[in-house]
Scaffold this active site. Structure first.
Site, mmCIF file in Angstrom:
data_model
loop_
_atom_site.group_PDB
_atom_site.id
_atom_site.type_symbol
_atom_site.label_atom_id
_atom_site.label_comp_id
_atom_site.label_asym_id
_atom_site.label_seq_id
_atom_site.Cartn_x
_atom_site.Cartn_y
_atom_site.Cartn_z
ATOM 1 N N THR A 54 4.112 2.528 5.927
ATOM 2 C CA THR A 54 2.719 2.071 5.923
ATOM 3 C C THR A 54 1.906 2.979 6.833
ATOM 4 O O THR A 54 2.377 3.325 7.926
ATOM 5 C CB THR A 54 2.570 0.595 6.396
ATOM 6 O OG1 THR A 54 1.202 0.364 6.761
ATOM 7 C CG2 THR A 54 3.444 0.268 7.589
ATOM 8 N N ARG A 88 -6.372 -3.332 8.908
ATOM 9 C CA ARG A 88 -6.919 -4.701 8.872
ATOM 10 C C ARG A 88 -6.594 -5.453 10.140
ATOM 11 O O ARG A 88 -7.414 -6.150 10.697
ATOM 12 C CB ARG A 88 -6.293 -5.490 7.704
ATOM 13 C CG ARG A 88 -6.967 -5.265 6.400
ATOM 14 C CD ARG A 88 -6.238 -6.005 5.333
ATOM 15 N NE ARG A 88 -4.875 -5.489 5.170
ATOM 16 C CZ ARG A 88 -4.172 -5.554 4.066
ATOM 17 N NH1 ARG A 88 -4.706 -6.122 3.016
ATOM 18 N NH2 ARG A 88 -2.961 -5.063 3.983
ATOM 19 N N ARG A 91 1.087 -5.132 -5.304
ATOM 20 C CA ARG A 91 1.148 -6.315 -4.427
ATOM 21 C C ARG A 91 1.306 -7.498 -5.381
ATOM 22 O O ARG A 91 0.357 -7.869 -6.062
ATOM 23 C CB ARG A 91 -0.137 -6.439 -3.605
ATOM 24 C CG ARG A 91 -0.407 -5.229 -2.680
ATOM 25 C CD ARG A 91 -1.539 -5.540 -1.715
ATOM 26 N NE ARG A 91 -2.059 -4.352 -1.056
ATOM 27 C CZ ARG A 91 -1.572 -3.815 0.068
ATOM 28 N NH1 ARG A 91 -0.533 -4.374 0.652
ATOM 29 N NH2 ARG A 91 -2.129 -2.762 0.617
ATOM 30 N N ASP A 139 4.781 -4.717 6.105
ATOM 31 C CA ASP A 139 5.175 -6.080 6.475
ATOM 32 C C ASP A 139 5.246 -7.034 5.270
ATOM 33 O O ASP A 139 6.137 -7.880 5.201
ATOM 34 C CB ASP A 139 4.285 -6.641 7.602
ATOM 35 C CG ASP A 139 2.805 -6.521 7.302
ATOM 36 O OD1 ASP A 139 2.445 -5.969 6.241
ATOM 37 O OD2 ASP A 139 2.000 -6.976 8.132
ATOM 38 N N GLY A 162 0.839 -1.210 0.000
ATOM 39 C CA GLY A 162 0.000 0.000 0.000
ATOM 40 C C GLY A 162 0.868 1.250 0.000
ATOM 41 O O GLY A 162 1.802 1.355 0.795
ATOM 42 N N ASP A 200 2.284 -0.347 11.978
ATOM 43 C CA ASP A 200 2.233 -1.590 12.758
ATOM 44 C C ASP A 200 3.535 -2.385 12.682
ATOM 45 O O ASP A 200 3.564 -3.575 12.980
ATOM 46 C CB ASP A 200 1.054 -2.457 12.282
ATOM 47 C CG ASP A 200 1.114 -2.763 10.793
ATOM 48 O OD1 ASP A 200 1.983 -2.195 10.092
ATOM 49 O OD2 ASP A 200 0.291 -3.556 10.316
ATOM 50 N N ASP A 219 -0.447 2.145 8.489
ATOM 51 C CA ASP A 219 -0.912 1.378 9.664
ATOM 52 C C ASP A 219 0.007 1.546 10.880
ATOM 53 O O ASP A 219 -0.412 1.306 12.003
ATOM 54 C CB ASP A 219 -0.987 -0.117 9.328
ATOM 55 C CG ASP A 219 -2.038 -0.417 8.278
ATOM 56 O OD1 ASP A 219 -2.858 0.471 7.988
ATOM 57 O OD2 ASP A 219 -2.034 -1.540 7.738
#
Ligand code: F6P
Length: 325
Positions: free
Chosen positions: A126, A172, A72, A103, A11, A130, A128
């Site tokens: 990212t 997600r 992706r 990741d 992403g 994360d 996110d």
């Protein structure tokens, strides 16, 4: 180190271009030829390599997205295609590779590292946020600000009509961006994948929330176990017939837009450091930011270890901000 290749994968996130600019300029200023690989690992398989000049990265620090494209790649999961990708790195005489992504990108990089001798450095990017080992990943701050700006607008109409809005944000597997968006936007509650949610508990919470205040915002991470904002809305309507409930899914608007000043700064620092690590002969590392300093950790740790769990204190913070009487 004569030729360094780099790619953006997974992403996209605001600040990727600032990182590309940093890598290219830092290479050129040290007599290294920078090569962009277009469209992530897909471009590595398709031999889509392009030598970069100063002009290619002129006026891009302020742009969202990634000028070299991202993808992706399903093919990259297959050994035969990875062999093609490795052969392309070798035939282009690449001495070091920098992968910018999340990741999934780092998983691809660690597999690649076992199958070839070319050093690899990862840069976390990212929205996110994360990834283990770094306080911030590229794009998180910009996306957070985009979300908060959107919620501010939703709050205007929520309070005008005295409605309860469920605002679904990305994430997600991680509620980091949802929780901090909720804190920064003064939202009344948040639903995140790290916590078990219950629809009846939520219905009661909403009944108690609205003591005299007009309009409420509940932020929902897309990966929350209640199934996202639209599902929550349809499950809640029969339980709260007298409430005016609405859902807004922010979607990919969160990933676009100009990077914040903060993201431009960390992107530049991380891009420059990735080049330095390759020059020092390092490999299999991920750069990161810890306590305001640039650090590096094994790239495997970035994907195998879990980022610190969401702080209970931060969830409590929202409760402390509620209007309760
Ligand atoms: O990993 C970043 C992210 O934006 C997630 O928050 C989201 O779930 C996902 O990417 C969406 O991916 P795509 O754009 O491929 O649908």
């Amino acid at each position: 180190m004569k030729k360094i290749a780099f790619l953006t994968s997974g992403g996209d996130s605001p600040g990727m271009n600032a990182c590309i600019r940093a890598i290219v300029k830092s290479c050129l200023n040290q007599n290294i030829s920078p090569f962009a690989i277009n469209n992530g690992f897909k471009g590595m398989i398709e031999n889509d390599f392009h030598e970069m000049t100063y002009l290619n990265v002129n006026n891009i620090i302020q742009l969202g997205g990634t000028i070299i494209g991202s993808a992706r790649s399903e093919e990259f999961k297959m050994k035969e295609f990875r062999n093609t990708a490795i052969n392309n790195l070798i035939s282009n005489q690449i001495d070091g590779l920098i992968v910018i992504g999340g990741d999934g990108t780092f998983t691809g990089a660690t597999i690649l590292a076992k199958e070839m001798d070319i050093p690899i450095i990862g840069v976390p990017a990212t929205i996110d946020n994360d990834i283990f080992g770094t306080d911030f990943s590229i794009g998180y701050d910009s996306a957070l600000n985009t979300i908060v700006d959107a919620i501010d607008k939703i709050r205007d109409t929520a309070s005008s009509h005295d409605r309860i809005f469920f605002v679904e944000v990305m994430g997600r597997n991680s509620g980091y961006i949802a929780l901090n968006a909720a804190i920064a936007s003064g939202s009344e509650s948040v639903l995140i994948p790290e916590q078990i949610s219950d629809i009846h508990f939520l219905a009661n919470q909403i009944k108690n929330l609205n003591k005299g205040i007009r309009g409420s915002i509940i932020v929902v991470a897309e990966g929350d176990d209640l199934g996202g904002a639209l599902k929550i809305l349809s499950d809640l309507k029969p339980l709260l017939p007298s409430f005016d409930l609405k859902a807004t899914i922010l979607g990919h608007i969160q990933r676009g837009g100009n990077p914040s000043a903060f993201d431009r700064i960390i992107s530049t620092k991380m891009g420059v450091h990735a080049v330095e690590l390759l020059i020092e002969g390092k490999t299999n590392l991920m750069v990161g930011i810890k306590e305001n300093s640039i650090i590096s950790i094994p790239i495997q740790d970035g994907i195998n270890l879990k980022k610190n769990p969401i702080e209970e204190n931060d969830i409590d913070l929202l409760k402390k901000m509620l209007t309760t009487n």
